[in-house]
Design a protein around this motif. Structure first.
Motif, mmCIF file in Angstrom:
data_model
loop_
_atom_site.group_PDB
_atom_site.id
_atom_site.type_symbol
_atom_site.label_atom_id
_atom_site.label_comp_id
_atom_site.label_asym_id
_atom_site.label_seq_id
_atom_site.Cartn_x
_atom_site.Cartn_y
_atom_site.Cartn_z
ATOM 1 N N ARG A 124 45.969 43.342 48.554
ATOM 2 C CA ARG A 124 46.697 42.267 47.895
ATOM 3 C C ARG A 124 46.009 40.933 48.152
ATOM 4 O O ARG A 124 45.350 40.740 49.165
ATOM 5 C CB ARG A 124 48.143 42.220 48.409
ATOM 6 C CG ARG A 124 48.955 43.445 48.054
ATOM 7 C CD ARG A 124 49.131 43.547 46.553
ATOM 8 N NE ARG A 124 49.859 44.770 46.177
ATOM 9 C CZ ARG A 124 50.033 45.143 44.918
ATOM 10 N NH1 ARG A 124 49.514 44.446 43.916
ATOM 11 N NH2 ARG A 124 50.698 46.248 44.639
ATOM 12 N N LYS A 125 46.202 40.037 47.254
ATOM 13 C CA LYS A 125 45.609 38.705 47.356
ATOM 14 C C LYS A 125 45.896 38.115 48.733
ATOM 15 O O LYS A 125 47.036 38.119 49.181
ATOM 16 C CB LYS A 125 46.209 37.814 46.273
ATOM 17 C CG LYS A 125 45.529 36.474 46.130
ATOM 18 C CD LYS A 125 46.173 35.676 45.001
ATOM 19 C CE LYS A 125 45.465 34.340 44.828
ATOM 20 N NZ LYS A 125 46.052 33.608 43.687
ATOM 21 N N GLY A 126 44.873 37.659 49.390
ATOM 22 C CA GLY A 126 45.075 37.040 50.694
ATOM 23 C C GLY A 126 44.908 38.007 51.851
ATOM 24 O O GLY A 126 44.661 37.593 52.973
ATOM 25 N N GLU A 127 45.043 39.295 51.584
ATOM 26 C CA GLU A 127 44.798 40.264 52.647
ATOM 27 C C GLU A 127 43.305 40.357 52.917
ATOM 28 O O GLU A 127 42.488 40.182 52.022
ATOM 29 C CB GLU A 127 45.301 41.655 52.251
ATOM 30 C CG GLU A 127 46.793 41.811 52.279
ATOM 31 C CD GLU A 127 47.187 43.240 51.901
ATOM 32 O OE1 GLU A 127 48.375 43.488 51.749
ATOM 33 O OE2 GLU A 127 46.270 44.086 51.757
ATOM 34 N N SER A 148 39.455 44.722 39.711
ATOM 35 C CA SER A 148 40.377 43.591 39.826
ATOM 36 C C SER A 148 40.608 42.980 38.452
ATOM 37 O O SER A 148 39.862 43.242 37.503
ATOM 38 C CB SER A 148 39.807 42.551 40.781
ATOM 39 O OG SER A 148 38.567 42.085 40.312
ATOM 40 N N PRO A 179 39.550 36.939 36.212
ATOM 41 C CA PRO A 179 40.208 35.644 36.413
ATOM 42 C C PRO A 179 40.738 35.044 35.110
ATOM 43 O O PRO A 179 41.776 34.388 35.109
ATOM 44 C CB PRO A 179 39.079 34.778 37.001
ATOM 45 C CG PRO A 179 38.142 35.746 37.631
ATOM 46 C CD PRO A 179 38.205 36.980 36.796
ATOM 47 N N THR A 239 48.431 40.843 33.737
ATOM 48 C CA THR A 239 48.122 41.679 34.885
ATOM 49 C C THR A 239 47.908 43.122 34.424
ATOM 50 O O THR A 239 47.869 43.401 33.234
ATOM 51 C CB THR A 239 49.299 41.652 35.876
ATOM 52 O OG1 THR A 239 50.436 42.195 35.195
ATOM 53 C CG2 THR A 239 49.615 40.217 36.302
ATOM 54 N N HIS A 254 46.640 39.116 39.621
ATOM 55 C CA HIS A 254 45.418 38.333 39.789
ATOM 56 C C HIS A 254 45.155 38.124 41.286
ATOM 57 O O HIS A 254 46.046 37.722 42.029
ATOM 58 C CB HIS A 254 45.546 36.970 39.117
ATOM 59 C CG HIS A 254 45.455 37.030 37.632
ATOM 60 N ND1 HIS A 254 46.518 37.366 36.824
ATOM 61 C CD2 HIS A 254 44.405 36.828 36.783
ATOM 62 C CE1 HIS A 254 46.149 37.344 35.560
ATOM 63 N NE2 HIS A 254 44.866 37.029 35.504
ATOM 64 N N GLY A 255 43.971 38.387 41.703
ATOM 65 C CA GLY A 255 43.615 38.204 43.112
ATOM 66 C C GLY A 255 43.713 39.484 43.914
ATOM 67 O O GLY A 255 43.095 39.610 44.962
ATOM 68 N N ASP A 256 44.493 40.449 43.434
ATOM 69 C CA ASP A 256 44.545 41.753 44.091
ATOM 70 C C ASP A 256 43.290 42.544 43.724
ATOM 71 O O ASP A 256 42.628 42.256 42.735
ATOM 72 C CB ASP A 256 45.752 42.573 43.607
ATOM 73 C CG ASP A 256 47.075 41.914 43.932
ATOM 74 O OD1 ASP A 256 47.094 40.969 44.750
ATOM 75 O OD2 ASP A 256 48.087 42.343 43.353
ATOM 76 N N SER A 257 42.996 43.557 44.515
ATOM 77 C CA SER A 257 41.933 44.461 44.070
ATOM 78 C C SER A 257 42.242 45.883 44.497
ATOM 79 O O SER A 257 42.960 46.120 45.468
ATOM 80 C CB SER A 257 40.571 44.025 44.614
ATOM 81 O OG SER A 257 40.528 44.193 46.007
#
Lengths: 389, 389, 389, 389
Positions: free
Chosen positions: C189-192, C321, C324, C329, C344-347
């Protein structure tokens, strides 16, 4: 009780908002009878019948004898068969056949002209028999009733079991017809003039083109009945391929004079809707119902991944020629026959002919087609969800 | 200098040998003007013009202002735009636009009826603008002239550079038209009666079907102008899919009442020839020129390897319903909108409408189509033999 | 009498001309036993057997009872079944089953940990039972013997008729194995932070992730709290699709960190060779034998005509992913389950797991596969030349 | 800083639950170095270099002269070229070339044996030059560095601009290698014995098969260096087709002795992963990365709609023969050469050879492959969403 559904689209509403209209152009208006309503009628009772049987297949012999005997004895028709058929050793030994043999009229493919002599055609065997009928009649084709033996074919919808009732029914004029469009093909050799037949008066253009193309079949003596014509009408397709060359062909494709694309690959198939389920489908084409007025253009193993088959209106004229920078020539064949080389400077012209093959339906245009898709191509025939749950 | 080539096939010769004929059926005869000769004319000078611009794309604003200003000031036309357009903050700041803003007529999608009020439509942006025009005019559509900005689209053949000359030219009546057929779709809910519209009198059938289907768009307030009709006309395609269900749909497909096949897979696309180059091509279909009178049926990720797309005559009626033994329902959407669930017992009927979209050609039907194939789909665009020698 | 043919290619000769060699890199050398020689052996006699039966299919009940009874009474094995199975009303009424019911051990999916408790698995029903076994054992999977009922499945090669002999044979250690590779998927997840597992030491990462993933399959929590990211192993495929959005997804695809392409279409399938004959084949993929070490990447209805499926080496890591600039999604599902949104931002990271599913062959790897191709996909099953002559 | 990512899948965990194991079979264990770590090293400094240039392409001449001159004068290498190259009139006129001409060593294709004489190969031109190198070296192939001129090819990843630095870099041993697997093909004529080479000791089997197949290249004098071998190694594919026959071939396909299917269509392609992007992709195959150990089997225009291409493990042996009931024979060609007829009773055997082509990467295995997909096949290259909004 029986109602006719349309196959043609409804006539479009020709007002576009309060002011817009289609500009009338009476020269370009044509009358079309809905294909769904095409039924056979006899102007006068059919007396002569041409029976075409599959060659080299002994299982056809017994039905053939039954049919011919019945047509002669019960229907009092004059039965034509190709001369070569009588030479079949198995028929020579068949006592039943020997009794009617003398009543048959024979012709030699490539020597005798059948024009206006045949009222009705019965085919017995595979789809090849109908392709042969198409080849024999390069202009108007008598109504064709085609029996398969064993399993349904695309072009042979009737089963033989109770052939007497079925033939009688057709002879009495009760039959739906599929008019299978054919493609008129002509090879224009380098240096020859080609009068573009915009008016599509095939008869007159035949006349003007005769002189130029005597050599068309010069290297193929098997070809019947083509003394006065250089057009070749195909029921399935005309194929342009690279022949024995290991190099890819470069073929230029023009549509109504405009250069559309260049083909690089094993070749190109230009097919009728009828032919869409023959070679074209093997090369990846979608299947087109025979009553859709269209021409299908399908590349064979194209190098470009994006070269998908296309479907264009039936009235366009295609021109195919070797690209000037192509290393090698190509080969052209017509319904699998008359294979000949296409050289630099030559061109092949293709458009829809005015002479379709009137193919008699066993049921109707829709049912016959979908039944043959299922039977011949296994179209979407499967066990439901068996392997998926 | 300019000659009209036919797109329609020539009328077939209707004698088949000495005796065979087509049985005349005057009720089933229609007159068709060759699509190649379809040119726009104005019954009276067009005064009102609807300008549709692509939403959420700031690059369209400047051309939009130029165009509207010119139509108002130079052409003295009454320009209609959707009310929401005026709210665009960027337009609010545009001084040039503010000077003409008050001269524009606005309408609200879903509230105001445009029928008979618009003489001419200009689209600015992507193919979506033409789909939107099709949605707004569910019966007769005024002539549509569509500009792309940037690169050619399938439905937007004009480039904007010298728009003044091009619009003037069209307003003077010099333009080839492509009549893009649309599909008339109707969902018949379980228990509703459906009078099969064999005569295809869409106006009258609209009347009888109104009561039954008020709820059609009940959960979608974006839909315009459909008070009195439950038909939905689509320009590209109607799609039936499995929706969020992980299970494959089982859909039964009927053609003119006959059960043709059952679809097991992600779904089914029923498209016009225009739509063949939209979603259908992504699902593996061949591309069909917009003037071929046909309907294309394309499965989406079918489980059966043999489920190839098919092309059927434009006049047939398709019926699609959930198979009685299917575990789950399906979802239907029309040109990507009005998505709704199709339940067991419901059915979707589809056939060709009498109301096409009259789409103005930049060059002609053939050139416009092949140019867009190359530009939008990269159709057979490649470096010649570079990687092969 | 029995000889082992290789499935692996022979070791390549590593001298290239008089001077060239492969640079030795002992860290990158691995030992591989030829898949053709993979046979099951038992380190100690298997005592516990998990029986998985197809749900909601009454035809499975009788074989299920027979099998369980025989395993308990004749083989003295401890039989595990899912608790929910005992609630089936039809089983409750089955007297024979009631007599052995108390001897069964039950577990609850999502609550009880089966790790190291099951020696042997028997599946009864469709391919879904094996997918379920794969789901239950997200690390080492006990040997699986899968019976189809009715017709052969890709994953269920055994027929039930003489199940006693066949199970006995397997329990005695006589069986060829197909190690069906699985894909290890992880959503970051985004930020992980994601520590790229180049060393692919799944065991150690498993340890840290175990605690976090008990809730993984708690059915409807859709997005389980994934403080530490959790692996999901799939046997068929992981699918990324556009979900209910009418707009095409824009998905970026990276391979070992390199941006490979952007996908525009309905979605993307990343599948194992086993999965190539499931969803991927419906989307146009070629079929890959389960012993080919590869990962297949297949677009779903791609807008680009040239977006053909690709097959890449099994060791690569794919990253997927949302582009951008994508408007919307996507959704991800794993063997058809655990559907969840990818923002967005997850992969999503995918590579081959070290934990295959050891699937017991009925005959051998080659015969089983080709038999299932013919049976499940009708691969090249046809009447020979019937419609072509 | 540089880390090696794996291309091979990780070694599977070999315990399956508490009791299950893989039965060890040491005879079937092989050591494999991960393809991602394959780098070229030189056992001793390379002294002789064979330069192969594209024929009949004048644009290659200048780079060819530059390269040869530099190799001779700057690198002091012994440069080999084919004798025929010197006869090129344009080279004869080239003063620069005349000065170094005498320092070159020439050989005649088909007469001189190159085995063990060439340390290094440089190809200049299209993919054909690498195919030719493969043909020249039917056993061990020296490392090949291939330059494209103009645009990237699948087999020619280097651009010529700064060839000096790049060649120097390779000669110093800094280069990633792709070992491109080849297929070992052998035609066994009716009545000949074929000792099935299960041990895959190619050298010994060569010996036993020599006598039987002297005629293999009898009608093709262009073939080099094959005195002692009847195996033909192909880099792209072996093709079986119907040749000039209008009838479909019936070909039986066996895999490790088991009859897999019968092919009815234009033919069959058996290709390496390298060849998957050559002819096979044009016939509808998926693209396989060259490091996936596999063999691809692709039908050419198959009559059956369900005959999708398949990918099988690299170690299997395929046997192809004319079906006993086939009317006609077939033709076989090897990388587009050595075309010869396959008669009833003959068979073609194909498996993976131990002699790959060591092809030097410009970047690495992954980047080179995806770059060539984009460049040569336009793989998923498109304008994003331009025509869709």
């Amino acid at each position: 009780w029986w109602r006719t559904r349309s196959l043609n689209a409804p006539s479009p509403f020709q007002q576009f908002g309060p002011c817009g209209r289609i500009m009338k152009n009476s020269a370009m208006v044509m009358q079309i009878q809905d294909p769904a309503s095409q039924r056979l009628t006899w102007y006068k009772p059919p007396l002569t019948v041409l029976v075409i049987k599959k060659v080299r297949d002994s299982t056809v012999l017994s039905p053939f004898v039954q049919l011919v005997e019945w047509l002669v004895q019960e229907k009092n028709m004059v039965v034509w068969v190709e001369a070569a058929v009588l030479d079949d050793p198995l028929l020579v030994e068949d006592k039943r056949f020997q009794q009617i043999k003398d009543k048959l009229v024979t012709f030699k493919d490539g020597r005798d002209d059948l024009t206006d002599r045949i009222d009705f055609i019965v085919c017995l065997g595979g789809d090849g028999t109908l392709l042969y009928a198409s080849l024999l009649f390069q202009q108007s084709v008598p109504p064709v009733m085609a029996f398969h033996l064993g399993s349904l074919g695309f072009l042979t919808p009737f089963q033989f079991d109770n052939f007497q009732d079925q033939v009688t029914n057709v002879l009495e004029g009760h039959a739906a017809l599929t008019l299978r469009s054919r493609l008129r093909c002509i090879i224009v050799r380098k240096g020859e003039r080609y009068k573009e037949a915009l008016t599509d008066n095939e008869t007159s253009s035949d006349r003007t083109e005769t002189a130029a193309s005597n050599h068309l079949f010069s290297d193929n003596q098997q070809t019947p009945n083509m003394r006065a014509s250089t057009n070749i009408l195909v029921l399935n397709e005309v194929v342009i391929d690279r022949g024995p060359s290991p190099y890819l062909s470069n073929i230029d494709l023009f549509l109504d004079g405009k250069h559309i694309t260049s083909v690089q690959g094993d070749g190109l198939i230009v097919s009728t809707p009828t032919g869409s389920t023959a070679y074209a489908v093997a090369a990846g084409a979608s299947m087109i119902h025979p009553s859709v007025p269209a021409i299908m253009v399908t590349p064979i193993c194209p190098h470009s991944l994006s070269f998908r088959p296309i479907v264009v209106p039936a009235g366009v004229e295609l021109k195919i020629s070797i690209s000037p920078d192509s290393r090698n020539t190509s080969w052209v064949s017509f319904d699998g026959r008359n294979r000949q080389e296409l050289f630099h400077g030559d061109s092949l012209r293709v458009t829809t002919s005015i002479y379709p093959v009137p193919s008699i339906c066993a049921q109707d245009q829709i049912s016959d087609w979908f039944d043959s898709l299922a039977e011949c191509l296994h179209w979407n025939v499967r066990k439901r969800q068996k392997c998926l749950d």
